[in-house]
Design an enzyme around this catalytic site. Structure first.
Site, PDB file in Angstrom:
ATOM      1  CG  PHE A   1       0.680  -0.246  -6.817  1.00  0.00           C
ATOM      2  CD1 PHE A   1       0.724   0.688  -5.795  1.00  0.00           C
ATOM      3  CD2 PHE A   1      -0.110  -0.167  -7.947  1.00  0.00           C
ATOM      4  CE1 PHE A   1      -0.376   1.812  -5.784  1.00  0.00           C
ATOM      5  CE2 PHE A   1      -0.911   0.978  -8.130  1.00  0.00           C
ATOM      6  CZ  PHE A   1      -1.184   1.911  -6.929  1.00  0.00           C
TER       7      PHE A   1
ATOM      8  CG  ASP B   1       6.194  -1.078 -10.613  1.00  0.00           C
ATOM      9  OD1 ASP B   1       6.818  -0.370 -10.679  1.00  0.00           O
ATOM     10  OD2 ASP B   1       5.080  -1.418 -10.497  1.00  0.00           O
TER      11      ASP B   1
ATOM     12  CE1 TYR C   1       2.004   8.548  -9.971  1.00  0.00           C
ATOM     13  CE2 TYR C   1       1.579   8.297 -12.054  1.00  0.00           C
ATOM     14  CZ  TYR C   1       1.444   7.833 -10.965  1.00  0.00           C
ATOM     15  OH  TYR C   1       0.974   6.583 -10.560  1.00  0.00           O
ATOM     16  CE  LYS C   2       4.426   5.734  -7.732  1.00  0.00           C
ATOM     17  NZ  LYS C   2       3.241   6.161  -6.941  1.00  0.00           N
TER      18      LYS C   2
ATOM     19  NE  ARG D   1       3.144   5.523   0.228  1.00  0.00           N
ATOM     20  CZ  ARG D   1       3.115   5.580  -0.913  1.00  0.00           C
ATOM     21  NH1 ARG D   1       3.332   4.197  -1.608  1.00  0.00           N
ATOM     22  NH2 ARG D   1       2.439   6.386  -1.755  1.00  0.00           N
TER      23      ARG D   1
END
Ligand SMILES: Cc1ncc(COP(=O)(O)O)c(C=O)c1O
Length: 429
Positions: free
Chosen positions: A145, A214, A239-240, A388
């Site tokens: 990322f 990560d 938040y995922k 995705r």
């Protein structure tokens, strides 16, 4: 395993679009025996929506608005400043961190809920490098990322270090005794490929380097076993899959063995040993608390805390089984039905090599995602050509999987993605 062999027979000729009745029957059977199926009711999800974007923004757990209302009206509105003590606001980053620790196999004292992943990387990367004096390089995965790459580059530029872009497949042959730290993502945000945390951590350690994972695309859906694998450091998103709400704080993890001497590159008063002494000169708090910086966003942090209730008493192995069942069904159907229609599967089929998402490549991926959304199937687009789809085991059902495949077929067969309404918006560059 193909749908046909799973069912033992091919769908009959009178059963609509051939594959659908058998797929729906299989999905019903899998949903009926899924021990996590009842959890879906704990989320607010608009009727009829197939939400496959919990790897970007988890949905709202149904009990959270009442908790936030109490936070606003009683804790803030009535108790005011006293809440730092009486409502335990001050200790919230540690308390919420301890809740996250259970999901990643770390000790409660090793995890702090705080700041964004990007900011937490700005703390951990320089801290880790300082623990390996004399070593001049940091290894990052080129497909990480972007924020991981930006932070590694920025830290290296400020400290005269080199950043080596070496993918996990080549780490063992390329790592040498100049490497201070390896920074990898457990699950590749684009392809959904999962990496072998145990093995890659061992490779880094054999070379004398430290390892930072990560976990943004794995915490809450994949086992991490932070302590078992003797991982040094980790970061991850709130938040995922943790459903903490937009902009929820992330978390930062440091192994207990490093905490006593862990340097504090981002010093701030909340990380001070005696914050209310208000003295000149930074003295780090003992333990993980030293990675606090300034006042936390209490409303977001306590929203995340409440959201984590959904995970109470859940076993990560169970979550992983449910996630693999969802992605497995999607992959089976994709190979039979989507690949012949020009979509390419990017996610590895082997269970141990995939995370909780499936990625498909399509030359007009952005438009395909928009056309899917118009059919109430929400996934997301990632550069350059990726559709995705995240299969969060807390609320996605096998029936959702079948509906997503059905919608993808309808979009592609009907060339719906070519509708000018779904042209790429300017914000996508
Ligand atoms: C793997 C990964 N790392 C980091 C981030 C960024 O996190 P933050 O916005 O909290 O800095 C994301 C966001 O999607 C991500 O997917």
């Amino acid at each position: 395993m193909s749908l046909r062999t799973r069912q033992g027979q091919a769908p009959g000729p009178d059963e609509g679009p051939g594959w659908l009745p058998a797929a729906l029957a299989l999905a019903d059977q899998l949903d009926a025996t899924n021990p996590l199926a009842h959890l879906r009711e704990r989320f607010v999800l608009p009727e009829g929506l197939v939400y496959l974007d919990g790897n970007s923004l988890g949905p709202l757990p149904a009990h959270v608005p009442a908790v936030v209302a109490d936070l606003l009206t009683r804790q803030w509105g009535h108790d005011l400043i006293a809440s730092w003590d009486s409502n335990d606001w001050w200790t919230a980053p540690l308390r919420v961190g301890a809740r996250v620790s259970a999901l990643i196999g770390a000790q409660p004292e090793e995890v702090l809920a705080t700041d964004s992943v990007s900011v937490n990387l700005h703390k951990l990367i320089p801290a880790a490098v300082a623990l390996r004096p004399g070593r001049g390089s940091i290894v990052v995965e080129p497909g990480s990322f972007p924020t991981d790459l930006y932070v590694a580059d920025a830290v290296a530029a400020a400290r005269g270090l080199r950043v080596l872009r070496v993918g996990p497949d080549r780490l063992a042959e390329q790592i040498d005794d100049d490497v201070a730290l390896v920074v990898y993502n457990q699950v590749d945000y684009r392809t959904g490929r999962a990496y072998d945390v145990a093995e890659l951590t061992r490779v880094a350690h054999r070379a004398g380097a430290l390892m930072l994972w990560d976990l943004s695309h794995s915490a809450g859906v994949l086992p991490v076993d932070f302590d078992t694998h003797e991982i040094d450091f980790a970061v991850g998103c709130g938040y995922k899959y943790l459903n903490g709400g937009p902009g929820a704080p992330g978390f930062v993890v440091a192994a207990e063995r490093h905490l006593e001497d862990l340097p504090v590159p981002l010093a701030g008063w909340h990380g001070h040993a005696r914050p209310f002494a208000m003295q000149d000169g930074f003295v780090p708090a003992p333990g993980i608390g030293r990675l606090r910086v300034g006042s936390p966003p209490i409303i977001s942090l306590l929203t995340l805390q409440a959201a984590l209730d959904v995970y109470d008493d859940l076993d990560v192995a169970e979550l992983r089984r449910a996630s693999l069942s969802l992605t497995g069904l999607f992959l089976d159907l994709a190979v039979e039905l989507l690949v012949p229609r020009g979509l390419q599967v990017l996610t590895p089929a082997e269970p141990q090599r995939r995370g909780s998402q499936v990625s498909l490549a399509h030359p007009q991926a952005s438009a395909v995602v928009r056309a899917l959304t118009a059919r109430s199937v929400v996934g997301d687009f990632r550069e350059p050509d990726i559709v995705r789809l995240g299969f969060a085991p807390l609320y996605v059902t096998h029936a959702d999987v079948v509906r997503a495949v059905q919608a993808l077929i309808a979009v592609v067969d009907g060339a719906e993605h070519e509708d000018p309404r779904f042209a790429r918006p300017r914000t996508e560059g």
